[in-house]
Design a protein around this motif. Structure first.
Motif, PDB file in Angstrom:
ATOM      1  N   LEU A   9      34.759 -34.463 -24.631  1.00 54.72           N
ATOM      2  CA  LEU A   9      35.363 -35.789 -24.831  1.00 54.72           C
ATOM      3  C   LEU A   9      36.337 -36.125 -23.712  1.00 54.72           C
ATOM      4  CD1 LEU A   9      35.998 -35.710 -28.672  1.00 54.72           C
ATOM      5  CD2 LEU A   9      34.366 -37.158 -27.449  1.00 54.72           C
ATOM      6  N   GLU A  10      37.149 -35.154 -23.332  1.00 52.79           N
ATOM      7  CA  GLU A  10      38.101 -35.393 -22.253  1.00 52.79           C
ATOM      8  C   GLU A  10      37.379 -35.673 -20.936  1.00 52.79           C
ATOM      9  OE1 GLU A  10      42.178 -33.474 -20.437  1.00 52.79           O
ATOM     10  OE2 GLU A  10      41.066 -32.358 -21.951  1.00 52.79           O
ATOM     11  N   VAL A  26      45.297 -36.674 -22.267  1.00 50.69           N
ATOM     12  CA  VAL A  26      44.379 -36.711 -23.401  1.00 50.69           C
ATOM     13  C   VAL A  26      44.764 -35.536 -24.282  1.00 50.69           C
ATOM     14  CG1 VAL A  26      41.982 -36.574 -24.160  1.00 50.69           C
ATOM     15  CG2 VAL A  26      42.543 -37.738 -22.027  1.00 50.69           C
ATOM     16  N   ARG A  27      45.067 -35.812 -25.535  1.00 48.14           N
ATOM     17  CA  ARG A  27      45.524 -34.768 -26.457  1.00 48.14           C
ATOM     18  C   ARG A  27      44.697 -34.800 -27.732  1.00 48.14           C
ATOM     19  NH1 ARG A  27      51.089 -33.618 -25.534  1.00 48.14           N
ATOM     20  NH2 ARG A  27      51.381 -33.588 -23.292  1.00 48.14           N
ATOM     21  N   PHE A  28      44.755 -33.692 -28.463  1.00 44.18           N
ATOM     22  CA  PHE A  28      43.984 -33.548 -29.693  1.00 44.18           C
ATOM     23  C   PHE A  28      44.847 -33.083 -30.866  1.00 44.18           C
ATOM     24  CE2 PHE A  28      41.149 -33.262 -26.129  1.00 44.18           C
ATOM     25  CZ  PHE A  28      40.047 -33.993 -26.517  1.00 44.18           C
ATOM     26  N   GLU A  29      46.170 -33.091 -30.707  1.00 53.45           N
ATOM     27  CA  GLU A  29      47.072 -32.639 -31.761  1.00 53.45           C
ATOM     28  C   GLU A  29      47.252 -33.721 -32.827  1.00 53.45           C
ATOM     29  OE1 GLU A  29      48.309 -32.788 -28.508  1.00 53.45           O
ATOM     30  OE2 GLU A  29      48.106 -30.706 -27.929  1.00 53.45           O
ATOM     31  N   ALA A  30      47.635 -33.276 -34.016  1.00 58.15           N
ATOM     32  CA  ALA A  30      47.953 -34.225 -35.086  1.00 58.15           C
ATOM     33  C   ALA A  30      49.165 -35.048 -34.657  1.00 58.15           C
ATOM     34  CB  ALA A  30      48.255 -33.488 -36.382  1.00 58.15           C
ATOM     35  N   GLU A  34      57.474 -35.897 -34.352  1.00 60.60           N
ATOM     36  CA  GLU A  34      57.988 -35.044 -33.274  1.00 60.60           C
ATOM     37  C   GLU A  34      57.071 -35.070 -32.063  1.00 60.60           C
ATOM     38  OE1 GLU A  34      57.447 -33.755 -36.456  1.00 60.60           O
ATOM     39  OE2 GLU A  34      59.528 -34.066 -37.082  1.00 60.60           O
ATOM     40  N   TRP A  35      55.766 -35.052 -32.319  1.00 66.55           N
ATOM     41  CA  TRP A  35      54.798 -35.079 -31.234  1.00 66.55           C
ATOM     42  C   TRP A  35      54.923 -36.395 -30.452  1.00 66.55           C
ATOM     43  CZ3 TRP A  35      50.598 -38.292 -30.199  1.00 66.55           C
ATOM     44  CH2 TRP A  35      49.731 -37.848 -29.204  1.00 66.55           C
ATOM     45  N   VAL A  36      55.007 -37.500 -31.163  1.00 63.31           N
ATOM     46  CA  VAL A  36      55.139 -38.810 -30.512  1.00 63.31           C
ATOM     47  C   VAL A  36      56.433 -38.869 -29.695  1.00 63.31           C
ATOM     48  CG1 VAL A  36      55.430 -41.283 -30.916  1.00 63.31           C
ATOM     49  CG2 VAL A  36      53.719 -40.011 -32.213  1.00 63.31           C
ATOM     50  N   ASP A  37      57.512 -38.366 -30.244  1.00 64.78           N
ATOM     51  CA  ASP A  37      58.789 -38.380 -29.537  1.00 64.78           C
ATOM     52  C   ASP A  37      58.773 -37.515 -28.284  1.00 64.78           C
ATOM     53  OD1 ASP A  37      59.794 -40.094 -31.434  1.00 64.78           O
ATOM     54  OD2 ASP A  37      60.838 -38.519 -32.573  1.00 64.78           O
ATOM     55  N   SER A  38      57.880 -36.529 -28.216  1.00 61.14           N
ATOM     56  CA  SER A  38      57.826 -35.633 -27.056  1.00 61.14           C
ATOM     57  C   SER A  38      57.001 -36.191 -25.901  1.00 61.14           C
ATOM     58  CB  SER A  38      57.254 -34.275 -27.466  1.00 61.14           C
ATOM     59  OG  SER A  38      55.861 -34.372 -27.716  1.00 61.14           O
ATOM     60  N   LEU A  39      56.286 -37.294 -26.112  1.00 59.85           N
ATOM     61  CA  LEU A  39      55.441 -37.853 -25.054  1.00 59.85           C
ATOM     62  C   LEU A  39      56.287 -38.407 -23.920  1.00 59.85           C
ATOM     63  CD1 LEU A  39      52.802 -39.751 -27.216  1.00 59.85           C
ATOM     64  CD2 LEU A  39      52.631 -37.462 -26.246  1.00 59.85           C
ATOM     65  N   THR A  40      55.835 -38.156 -22.700  1.00 59.44           N
ATOM     66  CA  THR A  40      56.572 -38.635 -21.530  1.00 59.44           C
ATOM     67  C   THR A  40      55.752 -39.580 -20.657  1.00 59.44           C
ATOM     68  OG1 THR A  40      55.881 -36.698 -20.269  1.00 59.44           O
ATOM     69  CG2 THR A  40      58.002 -36.564 -21.432  1.00 59.44           C
ATOM     70  N   THR A  43      49.337 -41.614 -23.245  1.00 59.30           N
ATOM     71  CA  THR A  43      48.543 -40.539 -23.847  1.00 59.30           C
ATOM     72  C   THR A  43      47.492 -41.127 -24.784  1.00 59.30           C
ATOM     73  OG1 THR A  43      50.465 -39.081 -23.778  1.00 59.30           O
ATOM     74  CG2 THR A  43      48.678 -38.439 -25.236  1.00 59.30           C
ATOM     75  N   ILE A  44      46.274 -40.606 -24.675  1.00 61.06           N
ATOM     76  CA  ILE A  44      45.215 -40.948 -25.608  1.00 61.06           C
ATOM     77  C   ILE A  44      45.092 -39.771 -26.566  1.00 61.06           C
ATOM     78  CG2 ILE A  44      42.742 -41.366 -25.891  1.00 61.06           C
ATOM     79  CD1 ILE A  44      42.779 -42.592 -23.082  1.00 61.06           C
ATOM     80  N   ASN A  45      45.198 -40.044 -27.863  1.00 59.89           N
ATOM     81  CA  ASN A  45      45.104 -38.995 -28.863  1.00 59.89           C
ATOM     82  C   ASN A  45      43.743 -39.081 -29.541  1.00 59.89           C
ATOM     83  OD1 ASN A  45      45.207 -37.506 -31.307  1.00 59.89           O
ATOM     84  ND2 ASN A  45      47.416 -37.473 -31.148  1.00 59.89           N
ATOM     85  N   LEU A  46      43.011 -37.996 -29.491  1.00 60.28           N
ATOM     86  CA  LEU A  46      41.685 -37.923 -30.118  1.00 60.28           C
ATOM     87  C   LEU A  46      41.684 -36.885 -31.230  1.00 60.28           C
ATOM     88  CD1 LEU A  46      39.481 -38.070 -26.897  1.00 60.28           C
ATOM     89  CD2 LEU A  46      39.970 -39.915 -28.492  1.00 60.28           C
ATOM     90  N   PHE A  47      42.712 -36.901 -32.045  1.00 60.01           N
ATOM     91  CA  PHE A  47      42.821 -35.946 -33.140  1.00 60.01           C
ATOM     92  C   PHE A  47      41.642 -36.122 -34.085  1.00 60.01           C
ATOM     93  CE2 PHE A  47      44.539 -35.033 -37.478  1.00 60.01           C
ATOM     94  CZ  PHE A  47      44.615 -33.658 -37.330  1.00 60.01           C
ATOM     95  N   LEU A  48      40.916 -35.033 -34.312  1.00 57.50           N
ATOM     96  CA  LEU A  48      39.757 -35.053 -35.200  1.00 57.50           C
ATOM     97  C   LEU A  48      40.222 -34.593 -36.578  1.00 57.50           C
ATOM     98  CD1 LEU A  48      37.192 -33.429 -32.761  1.00 57.50           C
ATOM     99  CD2 LEU A  48      37.497 -35.853 -33.262  1.00 57.50           C
ATOM    100  N   CYS A  49      40.491 -35.542 -37.442  1.00 58.41           N
ATOM    101  CA  CYS A  49      41.158 -35.225 -38.705  1.00 58.41           C
ATOM    102  C   CYS A  49      40.260 -34.601 -39.758  1.00 58.41           C
ATOM    103  CB  CYS A  49      41.844 -36.459 -39.261  1.00 58.41           C
ATOM    104  SG  CYS A  49      40.704 -37.764 -39.728  1.00 58.41           S
ATOM    105  N   ASP A  50      38.965 -34.804 -39.695  1.00 57.86           N
ATOM    106  CA  ASP A  50      38.109 -34.286 -40.761  1.00 57.86           C
ATOM    107  C   ASP A  50      36.722 -33.995 -40.195  1.00 57.86           C
ATOM    108  OD1 ASP A  50      37.229 -33.502 -43.230  1.00 57.86           O
ATOM    109  OD2 ASP A  50      37.021 -35.519 -44.031  1.00 57.86           O
TER     110      ASP A  50
END
Length: 65
Positions: A9-10, A26-30, A34-40, A43-50
């Motif tokens: 995907l990346e 490009v990230r895949f974390e939930a 805290e994760w959002v606050d750490s972005l600098t 970022t495209i988030n492709l978290f695969l939730c299910d």
């Protein structure tokens, strides 16, 4: 298998989507607060939730070629 999917995907975003890895992460974390606050940077988030196998589509018969 999931790391292979993440890499594919990346790679697809970079090569076919024209998204530069030097400019956009490009990230895949939930996506937690805290994760959002750490972005600098962007970022495209492709978290695969299910992700799970659809057993209804599984074929049980043997195919001979």
């Amino acid at each position: 298998m999931l790391p292979d999917i993440a890499r594919a995907l990346e790679q697809l975003l970079h090569e076919r989507g024209g998204i530069s890895p030097r400019e956009v992460d490009v990230r895949f974390e939930a996506p937690t607060t805290e994760w959002v606050d750490s972005l600098t940077r962007p970022t495209i988030n492709l978290f695969l939730c299910d992700v799970r196998e659809n057993t209804e589509l599984r074929r049980m018969d043997v195919q001979m070629s």
